[in-house]
Enzyme design. Structure first.
Site, PDB file in Angstrom:
ATOM      1  N   GLU A  91      -9.120  16.898  86.144  1.00 32.99           N
ATOM      2  CA  GLU A  91      -7.683  17.082  86.016  1.00 32.99           C
ATOM      3  C   GLU A  91      -7.057  17.496  87.323  1.00 32.99           C
ATOM      4  OE1 GLU A  91      -8.004  18.341  81.383  1.00 32.99           O
ATOM      5  OE2 GLU A  91      -8.194  19.819  82.955  1.00 32.99           O
ATOM      6  N   CYS A 104      -2.361  20.763  92.597  1.00 33.20           N
ATOM      7  CA  CYS A 104      -3.521  21.606  92.343  1.00 33.20           C
ATOM      8  C   CYS A 104      -4.724  20.659  92.185  1.00 33.20           C
ATOM      9  CB  CYS A 104      -3.230  22.381  91.071  1.00 33.20           C
ATOM     10  SG  CYS A 104      -4.480  23.528  90.599  1.00 33.20           S
ATOM     11  N   CYS A 111     -17.613  23.546  86.530  1.00 31.70           N
ATOM     12  CA  CYS A 111     -17.859  24.610  87.509  1.00 31.70           C
ATOM     13  C   CYS A 111     -19.068  25.421  87.074  1.00 31.70           C
ATOM     14  CB  CYS A 111     -16.629  25.525  87.607  1.00 31.70           C
ATOM     15  SG  CYS A 111     -16.830  26.826  88.842  1.00 31.70           S
ATOM     16  N   CYS A 115     -16.999  32.051  85.090  1.00 32.37           N
ATOM     17  CA  CYS A 115     -16.170  33.246  84.878  1.00 32.37           C
ATOM     18  C   CYS A 115     -15.768  33.317  83.400  1.00 32.37           C
ATOM     19  CB  CYS A 115     -14.932  33.192  85.765  1.00 32.37           C
ATOM     20  SG  CYS A 115     -15.351  33.077  87.513  1.00 32.37           S
ATOM     21  N   CYS A 118     -12.246  31.934  82.212  1.00 30.77           N
ATOM     22  CA  CYS A 118     -11.784  30.634  82.709  1.00 30.77           C
ATOM     23  C   CYS A 118     -12.204  29.491  81.785  1.00 30.77           C
ATOM     24  CB  CYS A 118     -12.329  30.402  84.115  1.00 30.77           C
ATOM     25  SG  CYS A 118     -11.963  28.759  84.767  1.00 30.77           S
ATOM     26  N   GLY A 164     -13.418  23.672  89.371  1.00 27.90           N
ATOM     27  CA  GLY A 164     -14.499  23.763  90.344  1.00 27.90           C
ATOM     28  C   GLY A 164     -14.353  24.849  91.390  1.00 27.90           C
ATOM     29  N   GLU A 165     -15.479  25.159  92.018  1.00 27.08           N
ATOM     30  CA  GLU A 165     -15.506  26.136  93.109  1.00 27.08           C
ATOM     31  C   GLU A 165     -15.614  25.351  94.425  1.00 27.08           C
ATOM     32  OE1 GLU A 165     -15.231  29.433  93.976  1.00 27.08           O
ATOM     33  OE2 GLU A 165     -15.663  28.521  95.901  1.00 27.08           O
ATOM     34  N   SER A 196      -8.952  28.269  97.413  1.00 25.80           N
ATOM     35  CA  SER A 196      -9.209  29.459  96.597  1.00 25.80           C
ATOM     36  C   SER A 196     -10.688  29.525  96.256  1.00 25.80           C
ATOM     37  CB  SER A 196      -8.369  29.360  95.313  1.00 25.80           C
ATOM     38  OG  SER A 196      -8.723  30.377  94.413  1.00 25.80           O
ATOM     39  N   HIS A 220      -9.808  39.822  91.231  1.00 24.87           N
ATOM     40  CA  HIS A 220      -9.692  40.151  89.809  1.00 24.87           C
ATOM     41  C   HIS A 220     -10.115  41.559  89.415  1.00 24.87           C
ATOM     42  CE1 HIS A 220      -8.683  36.053  89.835  1.00 24.87           C
ATOM     43  NE2 HIS A 220      -9.860  35.536  89.597  1.00 24.87           N
ATOM     44  N   ASN A 294      -3.683  33.638  81.522  1.00 27.66           N
ATOM     45  CA  ASN A 294      -3.171  32.561  80.656  1.00 27.66           C
ATOM     46  C   ASN A 294      -4.098  32.413  79.459  1.00 27.66           C
ATOM     47  OD1 ASN A 294      -0.963  31.670  82.250  1.00 27.66           O
ATOM     48  ND2 ASN A 294      -2.397  30.639  83.617  1.00 27.66           N
ATOM     49  N   CYS A 337      -3.262  27.870  85.520  1.00 30.04           N
ATOM     50  CA  CYS A 337      -4.554  28.234  86.112  1.00 30.04           C
ATOM     51  C   CYS A 337      -5.562  28.596  85.041  1.00 30.04           C
ATOM     52  CB  CYS A 337      -4.413  29.463  86.992  1.00 30.04           C
ATOM     53  SG  CYS A 337      -3.414  29.202  88.402  1.00 30.04           S
TER      54      CYS A 337
HETATM   55  N1  SAH Z   1     -12.964  28.311  91.606  1.00 26.97           N
HETATM   56  C1  SAH Z   1     -11.940  28.765  92.463  1.00 26.97           C
HETATM   57  C2  SAH Z   1     -10.701  27.920  92.396  1.00 26.97           C
HETATM   58  C3  SAH Z   1     -10.286  27.403  91.071  1.00 26.97           C
HETATM   59  S1  SAH Z   1      -9.730  28.607  89.929  1.00 26.97           S
HETATM   60  C4  SAH Z   1     -11.619  30.216  92.182  1.00 26.97           C
HETATM   61  O1  SAH Z   1     -12.081  30.755  91.183  1.00 26.97           O
HETATM   62  O2  SAH Z   1     -10.925  30.802  93.001  1.00 26.97           O
HETATM   63  C5  SAH Z   1      -8.108  28.949  90.523  1.00 26.97           C
HETATM   64  C6  SAH Z   1      -7.513  30.283  90.082  1.00 26.97           C
HETATM   65  O3  SAH Z   1      -7.243  30.298  88.684  1.00 26.97           O
HETATM   66  C7  SAH Z   1      -8.455  31.466  90.336  1.00 26.97           C
HETATM   67  O4  SAH Z   1      -7.822  32.552  90.952  1.00 26.97           O
HETATM   68  C8  SAH Z   1      -8.879  31.804  88.950  1.00 26.97           C
HETATM   69  O5  SAH Z   1      -9.337  33.078  88.873  1.00 26.97           O
HETATM   70  C9  SAH Z   1      -7.631  31.555  88.158  1.00 26.97           C
HETATM   71  N2  SAH Z   1      -7.842  31.507  86.706  1.00 26.97           N
HETATM   72  C10 SAH Z   1      -8.955  31.105  86.056  1.00 26.97           C
HETATM   73  N3  SAH Z   1      -8.807  31.262  84.707  1.00 26.97           N
HETATM   74  C11 SAH Z   1      -7.573  31.755  84.509  1.00 26.97           C
HETATM   75  C12 SAH Z   1      -6.826  32.099  83.338  1.00 26.97           C
HETATM   76  N4  SAH Z   1      -7.317  31.941  82.112  1.00 26.97           N
HETATM   77  N5  SAH Z   1      -5.575  32.567  83.528  1.00 26.97           N
HETATM   78  C13 SAH Z   1      -5.048  32.684  84.771  1.00 26.97           C
HETATM   79  N6  SAH Z   1      -5.700  32.381  85.897  1.00 26.97           N
HETATM   80  C14 SAH Z   1      -6.942  31.913  85.788  1.00 26.97           C
HETATM   81 FE1  SF4 Z   2     -14.560  30.927  88.016  1.00 32.33          FE
HETATM   82 FE2  SF4 Z   2     -12.938  29.396  89.537  1.00 32.33          FE
HETATM   83 FE3  SF4 Z   2     -15.149  28.339  88.412  1.00 32.33          FE
HETATM   84 FE4  SF4 Z   2     -13.124  29.012  86.857  1.00 32.33          FE
HETATM   85  S1  SF4 Z   2     -13.093  27.430  88.413  1.00 32.33           S
HETATM   86  S2  SF4 Z   2     -15.310  29.457  86.476  1.00 32.33           S
HETATM   87  S3  SF4 Z   2     -12.303  30.823  87.925  1.00 32.33           S
HETATM   88  S4  SF4 Z   2     -15.058  29.962  89.933  1.00 32.33           S
END
Ligand code: SAH
Ligand code: SF4
Length: 351
Positions: A91, A104, A111, A115, A118, A164-165, A196, A220, A294, A337
């Protein structure tokens, strides 16, 4: 499998075409058709010799990710589901704001970091994206905008905040970023691109090899126990290790680092969390971006109240920190996000 034309930066394409007996200048013309004219029909590249066109057609693929679904949020955010050549889907999201249009971008299918807050993290990792698939998100959507919205509608900013990371896929993301920056290609300014990361220590230490873009660290929590609960990566690479690595980022080129701080109700939104944050972060060098959590259908965390979010921000401001709250965008189409997760079965719900 054929090599992909969007996997190259200008220098690499030049040396490949010169080796094949074509002029150095011809690769600049190819880049022009790809990135400036955004024409992907090699047969129609009129200023290029028939011989080179035939060579390109035989030697390279120019497949772009295909838009298979698109949703428009009430706030103007657009979410796209893209199908890759191997059938996997990813996406990408477009977020309009005043005179900006931010894309974005995804860097992986799924990923591996997992987390707990996420939506993408629950999916696991399928594979890294190729450079051509990262660049292809930009070119594919630019084309879509030209055809479906307006000739002049242009993407101005880029954030690696999709699925993804990005540092897990360092080399391909690096090469794509070179093309996003290069004036012969996309030509976006370095201030307009943000990477990020959840904090891969070894890769952060290698950021001096990466083009100079903005860096956002997904923090976080400034407390190891809570951060480990939210982000399993913190168990192996804790805050002390993360900040030792952050010190090695060449700040002059990368400017101030942004810390992203997800606000989750009763998890990381207390006065003790603010104290921990203030003892960890240097007031002058850090910018904090608060992201209200979110919610998504299966999430077990909650978003704090508006008052709590405002209090958290004002408290940090009063202690001298630059701190803003990121507005939730595209919530109604699960484009915000952390809400990105490719699910065919939900498509009808979103339409
Ligand atoms: N993997 C990278 C980039 C993609 S995630 C990272 O984690 O930084 C991009 C952003 O969205 C990150 O700051 C992540 O923590 C945030 N994010 C993930 N899940 C979320 C949620 N449920 N609500 C709000 N932000 C979220
Ligand atoms: Fe964590 Fe970013 Fe991967 Fe989501 S996309 S699991 S926030 S590292």
């Amino acid at each position: 499998m054929k090599k992909h034309l969007l996997n190259y930066n200008l220098t690499d394409l030049q040396s490949e075409l010169v080796t094949a007996g074509f002029s150095k200048f011809s690769s600049k013309q190819v880049f022009d058709w790809l990135y400036k004219k955004r024409n992907f029909n090699i047969d129609s590249w009129s200023n290029i010799s028939k011989k080179l066109r035939e060579y390109l057609l035989n030697s390279y693929s120019l497949h772009l990710p295909q838009v298979i679904w698109h949703g428009l949020s009430v706030d103007g955010t657009r979410k796209f589901l893209l199908k890759l050549e191997d059938g996997n889907t990813i996406e990408t999201v477009l977020i309009p704001a005043r005179n900006r249009l931010t894309q974005c971008i995804s860097s992986q299918v799924g990923c591996a970091i997992g987390c707990t807050f996420c939506h993408t993290g629950t999916q696991g990792l399928t594979r890294n994206l190729e450079t051509s698939e990262i660049v292809g998100q930009y070119l594919g959507i630019s084309n879509w905008l030209k055809e479906n919205v307006h000739e002049e509608e242009k993407i101005t900013n880029m954030v690696y905040m999709g699925q993804g990371e990005p540092l897990h896929n360092f080399d391909n993301v690096k090469k794509a970023t070179e093309n996003f920056l290069d004036d012969n290609a996309a030509g976006l300014g370095q201030r307009r691109i943000t990477l990020s990361t959840s904090g891969l220590v070894a890769k952060i230490k290698k950021l001096d090899e990466f083009p100079p873009v903005n860096i956002a660290i997904s923090l976080h929590s400034a407390r190891n126990d809570i951060r480990s609960e939210l982000m399993p990566i913190n168990r192996a690479q804790n805050l002390e290790m993360l900040f030792e690595a952050i010190k090695s980022i060449p700040l002059k080129a990368h400017r101030r680092i942004t810390y992203e701080y997800l606000l989750i109700k009763d998890k990381n939104d207390s006065p003790q969390d603010i104290d921990a944050l203030c003892s960890l972060l240097n007031r002058k060098e850090s910018k904090i971006n608060l992201i209200p959590f979110n919610e998504y259908p299966e999430s077990h965390y909650k978003q704090p109240s508006k008052e709590k979010i405002l209090w958290f921000m004002q408290e940090l401001n009063s202690r001298g920190y630059t701190c803003t709250v990121r507005q939730t965008k595209g919530d109604d189409i699960l484009a915000a996000c952390g809400q990105l997760k490719t699910e065919y079965e939900n498509l009808n719900l979103w339409n």
